[in-house]
Design a protein around this motif. Structure first.
Motif, PDB file in Angstrom:
ATOM      1  N   ASP A 102       4.989 -14.636  -3.185  1.00  0.00           N
ATOM      2  CA  ASP A 102       5.354 -13.941  -1.952  1.00  0.00           C
ATOM      3  C   ASP A 102       4.383 -12.807  -1.662  1.00  0.00           C
ATOM      4  OD1 ASP A 102       7.421 -15.683  -2.198  1.00  0.00           O
ATOM      5  OD2 ASP A 102       8.992 -14.175  -2.489  1.00  0.00           O
ATOM      6  N   GLY A 103       3.964 -12.122  -2.729  1.00  0.00           N
ATOM      7  CA  GLY A 103       3.023 -11.015  -2.543  1.00  0.00           C
ATOM      8  C   GLY A 103       1.709 -11.464  -1.944  1.00  0.00           C
ATOM      9  N   LEU A 104       1.213 -12.614  -2.391  1.00  0.00           N
ATOM     10  CA  LEU A 104      -0.047 -13.122  -1.838  1.00  0.00           C
ATOM     11  C   LEU A 104       0.103 -13.481  -0.360  1.00  0.00           C
ATOM     12  CD1 LEU A 104      -1.322 -15.339  -4.798  1.00  0.00           C
ATOM     13  CD2 LEU A 104      -2.381 -13.241  -3.931  1.00  0.00           C
ATOM     14  N   LEU A 105       1.242 -14.048   0.013  1.00  0.00           N
ATOM     15  CA  LEU A 105       1.470 -14.370   1.428  1.00  0.00           C
ATOM     16  C   LEU A 105       1.467 -13.100   2.287  1.00  0.00           C
ATOM     17  CD1 LEU A 105       4.313 -17.058   1.174  1.00  0.00           C
ATOM     18  CD2 LEU A 105       1.912 -17.460   1.730  1.00  0.00           C
ATOM     19  N   VAL A 106       2.147 -12.071   1.803  1.00  0.00           N
ATOM     20  CA  VAL A 106       2.217 -10.820   2.569  1.00  0.00           C
ATOM     21  C   VAL A 106       0.848 -10.142   2.595  1.00  0.00           C
ATOM     22  CG1 VAL A 106       3.282  -8.541   2.690  1.00  0.00           C
ATOM     23  CG2 VAL A 106       4.675 -10.525   2.096  1.00  0.00           C
ATOM     24  N   TRP A 107       0.151 -10.121   1.455  1.00  0.00           N
ATOM     25  CA  TRP A 107      -1.198  -9.542   1.395  1.00  0.00           C
ATOM     26  C   TRP A 107      -2.109 -10.216   2.430  1.00  0.00           C
ATOM     27  CZ3 TRP A 107      -3.937  -5.708  -1.238  1.00  0.00           C
ATOM     28  CH2 TRP A 107      -5.339  -5.804  -1.176  1.00  0.00           C
ATOM     29  N   GLU A 108      -2.090 -11.536   2.460  1.00  0.00           N
ATOM     30  CA  GLU A 108      -2.960 -12.271   3.394  1.00  0.00           C
ATOM     31  C   GLU A 108      -2.590 -11.979   4.844  1.00  0.00           C
ATOM     32  OE1 GLU A 108      -2.363 -16.217   1.997  1.00  0.00           O
ATOM     33  OE2 GLU A 108      -3.514 -15.889   0.144  1.00  0.00           O
ATOM     34  N   ALA A 109      -1.294 -11.827   5.133  1.00  0.00           N
ATOM     35  CA  ALA A 109      -0.874 -11.504   6.500  1.00  0.00           C
ATOM     36  C   ALA A 109      -1.356 -10.114   6.902  1.00  0.00           C
ATOM     37  CB  ALA A 109       0.647 -11.591   6.616  1.00  0.00           C
ATOM     38  N   ILE A 110      -1.226  -9.161   5.992  1.00  0.00           N
ATOM     39  CA  ILE A 110      -1.701  -7.801   6.283  1.00  0.00           C
ATOM     40  C   ILE A 110      -3.207  -7.790   6.452  1.00  0.00           C
ATOM     41  CG2 ILE A 110      -1.903  -5.448   5.373  1.00  0.00           C
ATOM     42  CD1 ILE A 110       0.775  -5.902   3.935  1.00  0.00           C
ATOM     43  N   GLN A 111      -3.915  -8.474   5.557  1.00  0.00           N
ATOM     44  CA  GLN A 111      -5.382  -8.480   5.639  1.00  0.00           C
ATOM     45  C   GLN A 111      -5.859  -9.148   6.922  1.00  0.00           C
ATOM     46  OE1 GLN A 111      -7.574 -10.270   2.304  1.00  0.00           O
ATOM     47  NE2 GLN A 111      -9.013  -8.576   2.503  1.00  0.00           N
ATOM     48  N   SER A 112      -5.187 -10.199   7.348  1.00  0.00           N
ATOM     49  CA  SER A 112      -5.539 -10.844   8.615  1.00  0.00           C
ATOM     50  C   SER A 112      -5.367  -9.869   9.774  1.00  0.00           C
ATOM     51  CB  SER A 112      -4.666 -12.080   8.818  1.00  0.00           C
ATOM     52  OG  SER A 112      -4.921 -12.684  10.067  1.00  0.00           O
ATOM     53  N   PHE A 113      -4.288  -9.101   9.738  1.00  0.00           N
ATOM     54  CA  PHE A 113      -4.017  -8.119  10.782  1.00  0.00           C
ATOM     55  C   PHE A 113      -5.058  -6.993  10.780  1.00  0.00           C
ATOM     56  CE2 PHE A 113      -1.416  -4.179  11.834  1.00  0.00           C
ATOM     57  CZ  PHE A 113      -1.556  -4.315  13.206  1.00  0.00           C
ATOM     58  N   THR A 114      -5.343  -6.432   9.603  1.00  0.00           N
ATOM     59  CA  THR A 114      -6.319  -5.338   9.547  1.00  0.00           C
ATOM     60  C   THR A 114      -7.711  -5.823   9.943  1.00  0.00           C
ATOM     61  OG1 THR A 114      -6.746  -5.684   7.173  1.00  0.00           O
ATOM     62  CG2 THR A 114      -5.031  -4.092   7.767  1.00  0.00           C
ATOM     63  N   THR A 115      -8.046  -7.056   9.572  1.00  0.00           N
ATOM     64  CA  THR A 115      -9.345  -7.606   9.964  1.00  0.00           C
ATOM     65  C   THR A 115      -9.452  -7.686  11.477  1.00  0.00           C
ATOM     66  OG1 THR A 115      -9.511  -8.897   7.914  1.00  0.00           O
ATOM     67  CG2 THR A 115     -10.844  -9.639   9.789  1.00  0.00           C
ATOM     68  N   GLU A 116      -8.377  -8.092  12.122  1.00  0.00           N
ATOM     69  CA  GLU A 116      -8.374  -8.200  13.576  1.00  0.00           C
ATOM     70  C   GLU A 116      -8.501  -6.826  14.239  1.00  0.00           C
ATOM     71  OE1 GLU A 116      -5.889 -10.690  16.985  1.00  0.00           O
ATOM     72  OE2 GLU A 116      -5.188 -10.670  14.910  1.00  0.00           O
ATOM     73  N   VAL A 117      -7.764  -5.841  13.721  1.00  0.00           N
ATOM     74  CA  VAL A 117      -7.840  -4.488  14.291  1.00  0.00           C
ATOM     75  C   VAL A 117      -9.228  -3.899  14.087  1.00  0.00           C
ATOM     76  CG1 VAL A 117      -6.945  -2.130  14.121  1.00  0.00           C
ATOM     77  CG2 VAL A 117      -5.369  -4.072  14.044  1.00  0.00           C
ATOM     78  N   VAL A 118      -9.782  -4.077  12.891  1.00  0.00           N
ATOM     79  CA  VAL A 118     -11.131  -3.554  12.619  1.00  0.00           C
ATOM     80  C   VAL A 118     -12.148  -4.170  13.567  1.00  0.00           C
ATOM     81  CG1 VAL A 118     -13.014  -3.616  10.923  1.00  0.00           C
ATOM     82  CG2 VAL A 118     -10.710  -2.914  10.219  1.00  0.00           C
ATOM     83  N   SER A 119     -12.029  -5.460  13.834  1.00  0.00           N
ATOM     84  CA  SER A 119     -13.000  -6.128  14.715  1.00  0.00           C
ATOM     85  C   SER A 119     -12.900  -5.637  16.157  1.00  0.00           C
ATOM     86  CB  SER A 119     -12.807  -7.646  14.666  1.00  0.00           C
ATOM     87  OG  SER A 119     -11.583  -8.017  15.276  1.00  0.00           O
ATOM     88  N   ILE A 120     -11.733  -5.124  16.549  1.00  0.00           N
ATOM     89  CA  ILE A 120     -11.576  -4.611  17.914  1.00  0.00           C
ATOM     90  C   ILE A 120     -12.370  -3.330  18.111  1.00  0.00           C
ATOM     91  CG2 ILE A 120      -9.893  -3.587  19.522  1.00  0.00           C
ATOM     92  CD1 ILE A 120      -7.820  -5.581  18.371  1.00  0.00           C
ATOM     93  N   TYR A 121     -12.403  -2.482  17.090  1.00  0.00           N
ATOM     94  CA  TYR A 121     -13.002  -1.148  17.255  1.00  0.00           C
ATOM     95  C   TYR A 121     -14.371  -1.002  16.598  1.00  0.00           C
ATOM     96  CZ  TYR A 121      -8.426   0.016  19.027  1.00  0.00           C
ATOM     97  OH  TYR A 121      -7.283   0.035  19.777  1.00  0.00           O
ATOM     98  N   TYR A 122     -14.689  -1.890  15.677  1.00  0.00           N
ATOM     99  CA  TYR A 122     -15.988  -1.807  14.987  1.00  0.00           C
ATOM    100  C   TYR A 122     -16.739  -3.110  15.254  1.00  0.00           C
ATOM    101  CZ  TYR A 122     -13.851   2.081  12.407  1.00  0.00           C
ATOM    102  OH  TYR A 122     -13.231   3.263  12.067  1.00  0.00           O
ATOM    103  N   GLU A 123     -17.742  -3.045  16.092  1.00  0.00           N
ATOM    104  CA  GLU A 123     -18.415  -4.277  16.502  1.00  0.00           C
ATOM    105  C   GLU A 123     -19.328  -4.839  15.427  1.00  0.00           C
ATOM    106  OE1 GLU A 123     -21.965  -2.475  19.259  1.00  0.00           O
ATOM    107  OE2 GLU A 123     -19.885  -2.095  19.858  1.00  0.00           O
ATOM    108  N   ASN A 124     -19.732  -4.007  14.477  1.00  0.00           N
ATOM    109  CA  ASN A 124     -20.559  -4.487  13.366  1.00  0.00           C
ATOM    110  C   ASN A 124     -20.450  -3.504  12.201  1.00  0.00           C
ATOM    111  OD1 ASN A 124     -22.450  -2.311  13.907  1.00  0.00           O
ATOM    112  ND2 ASN A 124     -23.245  -3.558  15.581  1.00  0.00           N
ATOM    113  N   ASP A 125     -21.112  -3.848  11.102  1.00  0.00           N
ATOM    114  CA  ASP A 125     -21.039  -3.014   9.897  1.00  0.00           C
ATOM    115  C   ASP A 125     -21.650  -1.635  10.112  1.00  0.00           C
ATOM    116  OD1 ASP A 125     -19.832  -5.121   8.651  1.00  0.00           O
ATOM    117  OD2 ASP A 125     -21.613  -5.760   7.525  1.00  0.00           O
TER     118      ASP A 125
END
Length: 617
Positions: free
Chosen positions: A474-497
């Motif tokens: 269950d922890g891995l499922l929740v971790w992956e859901a959170i990471q998917s969300f944070t990745t999406e938010v980061v991509s909205i505001y940070y266009e590159n490294d």
């Protein structure tokens, strides 16, 4: 003359409303308005939960509105006010949102920016740069680091809850909740009625069972009926309240001289113990951390004791984990025998009870207090000190540190302080719990907070070899859901490294965590800076997962990962990302619910509908 419609929302928590005078000023690209009293005749403005609208007429066109200034002036007595948000309808029909979600105290004032998240590089106008800088300067004076005990992660500079900045204190009802929950816990455990049970020895199992009188649910009932069994004992290492210590044994430690002959009655595959180790069927839990910790001596009439056990476990042919050997202290010898399932019933049971006792101390002080509460406080203090409210990462993280600093401060006041509950009820009270944290900080690493890495480091990642480890699944499922969300938010505001690397406020936040929270220990592995979007997403996932899912797994809370009642974000892409995040979490809820169907002992601690956003919600 240009006219604006101003809508003001007051919080719904206790005492959020005010009878003080509220003034508003608008600051725009073409000028500033005069100060306007927000008041409607024969109407009680700014009541708790109210949403009030006012027409504000200005002498001249103000251009693009940059800031809204709110001032509160005393009417009769100082009357604090919780402002949720302000919306502005311009003369041209545009709507601008100004999130606040803060208290205005005394004869105070607050200056708000519109709700669009902005990195520092996005602010080219001097007045906005100045507002950003002044906000952080003020916060850094309010949120100061302090060493509560040598060797601990640094915490907030406040002796008690009332010393905290008003914005991070408990709401009145939340403070009452803390007191009521504390009292309820004592009532449930019959602490007041049966305190003598903790101050003296128990004489039979009837004493133990009295603890369960008022704790009644599916899990507690099953534990009450089966706690003496080896299967339940082993299961708790996987899915109990402290499922983070068990690891696959890759080599038998010299300090635990177990032989095949000693445990052959437990080995079901007709292999030697060494062969079982090589096959990956042996697991170990080592409480070395407790070795040498001082037992509680606060009551001279009560002798208390601590063990530092090593427990060897075996995966049987049914893929269940069962104990096969227990040594109660770290140094082998005649005075430190190895207990086995073939020993007399009560010798073996007492050995398991000692292990459970040790597990309790490590769980409460390290797994729960240090690795969720204190770590989350570090992230929270650094966030308030280094990220302005307009920063997208502040908007993302603020819900996940909500009341964290407050509950930790309460704990330092009432629970882990001298003469607190730990001293009264725990064998590690009287200073032992402090020694434990000081030791455990040495092993507090960034990678150990990265859930997938932590699972893999303990050799517990194979779902095929270890099929009933629901904490992992269950922890891995929740971790992956959170990471998917944070990745999406980061991509909205940070266009590159490069944008990540050049965000100085982000770098200051990460540096604050490393230098102050983790005391600048290179061995901790906490980054001093972040240079890529991928690493930023991982870092944010660590912050959110630690405060929400990990805390839920080892504490079990009340609510509701993915729900953001305070609308700090106004941008459509982020709101859409939040919707997708909630849908992902809802899918995980369904998976867990289906798995738990007809289970005599369901595991739901990491079901997202039961995961609180922060350690204090």
């Amino acid at each position: 003359m240009p006219s604006y419609t101003v809508t003001v929302a007051t919080g719904s928590q206790w005492f959020a409303g005010t009878d003080d005078y509220i003034y508003l000023s608008l600051i725009g690209s073409a000028g500033c308005s005069e100060k306007h009293l927000l008041d409607k005749a024969f109407y009680n403005d700014f009541e708790r939960g109210a949403v009030d609208s006012y027409d504000v007429t200005v002498d001249e066109e103000l251009g693009e509105i940059y800031l809204v200034k709110i001032e509160k002036r005393k009417y009769w007595l100082h009357d604090d006010w919780y402002l949720k948000y302000i919306t502005l309808k311009t003369p041209h029909g545009d709507y601008i949102e100004f999130p606040c979600y803060r208290w205005i105290t005394g004869e105070g004032e607050i200056v708000l920016r519109d709700g669009r998240a902005k990195l520092a590089r996005d602010d080219q106008i001097h007045i906005l740069k100045q507002h950003r800088r002044k906000e952080l300067e003020a916060r850094q004076k309010q949120y100061r680091w302090m060493e509560w005990n040598p060797g601990f992660p640094l915490s907030i500079d406040a002796k008690c809850h009332k010393d905290l900045p008003r914005d991070i204190q408990f709401d009145s009802e939340k403070g009452v909740d803390f007191v009521l929950n504390y009292s309820k816990a004592m009532e449930n455990l019959f602490i007041n009625r049966f305190m003598h049970m903790f101050q003296s020895s128990w004489h039979d199992f009837a004493d133990f069972e009295k603890i369960f009188v008022k704790i009644s649910n599916t899990i507690s009932e099953r534990v009450k009926n089966h706690w003496q069994e080896d299967l339940m004992f082993g299961y708790q290492f996987l899915n109990g309240c402290n499922p983070v210590l068990i690891k696959r044994c890759t080599a038998l430690p010299p300090k635990l001289p177990v032989t095949t002959e000693m445990v052959e009655c437990s080995l079901e595959r007709q292999l030697s113990l060494e062969q079982e180790v090589q096959e990956g069927n042996i697991f170990i839990v080592d409480y070395e951390l407790l070795d040498g910790i001082d037992a509680n001596k606060t009551d001279p009439c009560t002798h208390q004791f601590l063990a530092a056990p090593i427990c060897l476990l075996y995966k049987n042919l049914s893929n269940k984990i069962v104990p096969i050997a227990i040594q109660l202290n770290q140094t082998p010898g005649e005075s430190n025998p190895i207990f086995l399932p073939t020993d007399s019933k009560y010798d073996w049971l007492l050995a398991k009870i000692w292990v459970r006792s040790s597990d309790f101390h490590v769980h409460q002080t390290i797994t729960h207090l240090l690795r969720t509460h204190l770590v989350s406080e570090v992230f929270g203090i650094a966030m308030y000190r280094q990220l302005p409210a307009v920063h997208p990462l502040f908007k993302l993280l603020v819900a996940h540190v909500r009341f964290t600093i407050a509950i930790n401060t309460k704990a330092r006041e009432q629970l882990i302080c001298e003469y607190g509950l730990f001293d009264k009820a725990n064998a590690t009270g009287g200073g032992g719990h402090v020694q434990m944290v000081q030791r455990a900080v040495q092993d507090l690493t960034y990678s150990s907070l990265c859930f997938p890495e932590a699972i893999k480091a303990r050799g517990m990642d194979s779902t095929e070899d270890i099929p009933f480890y629901f904490y992992r699944d269950d922890g891995l499922l929740v971790w992956e859901a959170i990471q998917s969300f944070t990745t999406e938010v980061v991509s909205i505001y940070y266009e590159n490294d490069q944008v990540v690397e050049e965000d100085q406020e982000l770098q200051d936040f990460v540096k604050d965590v490393y230098v102050y929270g983790m005391r600048g220990k290179k061995a901790s592995g906490f980054p001093k800076s972040i240079k890529s979007r991928e690493k930023l997403s991982e870092y944010l996932t660590v912050v959110i997962f630690t405060a929400s899912a990990q805390h839920a797994a080892v504490n079990f809370g009340q609510l509701f990962l993915g729900m953001y009642p305070e609308e700090h974000f106004i941008e459509k892409p982020v709101k859409e990302a939040m919707i997708r995040f909630r849908k992902n979490l809802e899918a995980i809820v369904s998976v867990i619910a289906e798995r738990n169907k007809n289970k005599k002992l369901p595991y739901y601690y990491l079901s997202p509908d039961r995961i609180p956003n922060s350690v204090a919600i």
